[in-house]
Design a protein around this motif. Sequence first.
Motif, short mmCIF file in Angstrom:
data_model
loop_
_atom_site.label_atom_id
_atom_site.label_comp_id
_atom_site.label_asym_id
_atom_site.label_seq_id
_atom_site.Cartn_x
_atom_site.Cartn_y
_atom_site.Cartn_z
N ASN A 71 -6.51 1.99 -7.44
CA ASN A 71 -7.34 0.65 -7.54
C ASN A 71 -8.75 0.79 -7.67
OD1 ASN A 71 -8.87 -1.36 -5.88
ND2 ASN A 71 -6.94 -2.01 -5.47
N ASN A 72 -9.61 1.49 -6.99
CA ASN A 72 -9.31 2.80 -6.27
C ASN A 72 -9.69 2.54 -4.59
OD1 ASN A 72 -8.47 4.04 -8.55
ND2 ASN A 72 -9.67 5.61 -8.52
N GLU A 126 -9.71 -8.00 -3.50
CA GLU A 126 -8.57 -8.54 -4.10
C GLU A 126 -8.44 -9.91 -3.93
OE1 GLU A 126 -6.61 -6.39 -5.56
OE2 GLU A 126 -7.82 -4.81 -4.86
N ASN A 180 0.76 -1.00 0.05
CA ASN A 180 -0.02 0.01 -0.07
C ASN A 180 0.71 1.19 -0.02
OD1 ASN A 180 -2.23 1.63 0.04
ND2 ASN A 180 -3.24 0.39 2.07
N THR A 204 -3.54 -4.15 -1.96
CA THR A 204 -4.33 -3.04 -2.85
C THR A 204 -3.56 -2.17 -3.77
OG1 THR A 204 -4.49 -1.62 -1.10
CG2 THR A 204 -6.19 -3.22 -1.10
N ASP A 205 -2.44 -1.84 -3.38
CA ASP A 205 -1.61 -0.69 -3.63
C ASP A 205 -2.42 0.32 -3.20
OD1 ASP A 205 0.28 0.67 -5.18
OD2 ASP A 205 0.18 -0.62 -7.29
N GLY A 234 -6.06 -5.85 -8.40
CA GLY A 234 -6.67 -4.86 -8.75
C GLY A 234 -6.02 -3.66 -9.52
N SER A 235 -5.09 -3.37 -8.87
CA SER A 235 -4.09 -2.11 -9.29
C SER A 235 -3.59 -2.56 -10.86
CB SER A 235 -3.01 -2.09 -8.21
OG SER A 235 -2.02 -0.92 -8.94
N ASN A 267 -1.08 -7.64 -6.39
CA ASN A 267 -1.92 -6.53 -6.54
C ASN A 267 -2.86 -6.65 -7.78
OD1 ASN A 267 -0.73 -4.47 -4.42
ND2 ASN A 267 0.92 -5.66 -5.11
#
Length: 427
Positions: free
Chosen positions: A299-300, A307, A61, A293-294, A267-268, A265
């Motif tokens: 992602n957002n 995830e 993150n 998630t980053d 999603g990112s 990650n």
Amino acid sequence: MKKLIKNVGIYRDHKITESQNIAIKDDLIIGFPLDPVPAAYDEVIDGNNMLAFPGFVNTHNHIAMTVFRSYADDMQLMDWLEKKIWPAEDKLDSDIVYAQAMLGIAEMIRCGTTSFADMYFFMDDVARAVENSGIRAALCRGMTGITPNAQQALQESKTFYQTWNGKADGRITIMLGPHAPYTCPPDYLRQVVDVAHELGAEIHTHLCETKGEIENIQKQYGKTPIALMDELGVLDCGCLAAHCVWVNDEDLDILAQKHVRVAHNPGSNLKLASGIAPIPKMLEKGITIGLGTDGASSNNNLDIVEEMHLAAFIHKAHTLDPLVIPAETAINLLTEGGAKCLGYTHAGKLEAGCKADITLLDRNGLHWYPKNDMMSLMAYASNSFDVDTVIVNGNVLLRHKEFTTIDIEKVKAEAERTKNKLFASII
């Protein structure tokens, strides 16, 4: 203080067992009594129709990037960084980072996260947010070797380690955070490795996130980013590597041999069109994998349950194999695998002697019916709104979906105030 979670389904030994009890004393799980006496405990938590899991872990993150949520979307990664994010980050200050870190931490707790790994700036303020909120974290000050403050960043990282490692009742661990091989030249990375050995600190970095990164590093150094980092000794320090999307078989062998832990990650990587990491191949080689998630700008959101769903689904489609990343594996990525990624030997499991980091999910939602296979329901049907209670280090941070350590209305107001402050300075 002694707590009892009574009559709850628990995820333990990679299976779910119903009608169990979990006894907690101070910050540790002390057992699973068959016939507990409630009067012997200071607090009894009713686990009826709930599932108890080891606390969810977010392995990668940039917490204060909540301020950039919805600010710069639908862009190429390097354009996104160079034209929007990096110029705006130059305007960050302590006030902004603390407020945005509190927002991100609140979002993670609400989604069941009990610990996270973070790399960013003004990390003393992130550490204060961790300390005040009660969450667990592995933190590092992001460093780049191509900027005028490269040496200052290295010194600040040493000071940060010396100031915060082991603090907040042991909830804070400090790592070193060289950003990536394309922002940290070899000479700088050698200095980071020297400091890591001097302090006994591990390293958190980005590796092989985009195809362009691979091509540029290959052209510049004649080897892949992973081979380069291995040659420089970065992977010998104990390494958490985010992304690892563009890796070949030789890279995977190095990751396995050097016990590098990978923060996946999905999603990112999907949103930035970076690609899909070969997680099934990594698992076959015994590489430790966790979910991240980053930052909230790429992602957002910071919903680690989402995830887990993505990790469970995209690899089935990508490999055309519905058997990869089965329910048990997906849940493990969210819990034990994530804890191992952060270097925790005392968390990630519901076992006597482990830290009392526990997430309780409410199974009353319609999507939990009919109650066929609980593992499958968790991996494929659950969502973060099912999270009812979050316990970290034996302390309840979320009780019946209400925060106990955070004034959430103040957090939202401060996040909006500091967002306005930042963008007023950019315009």
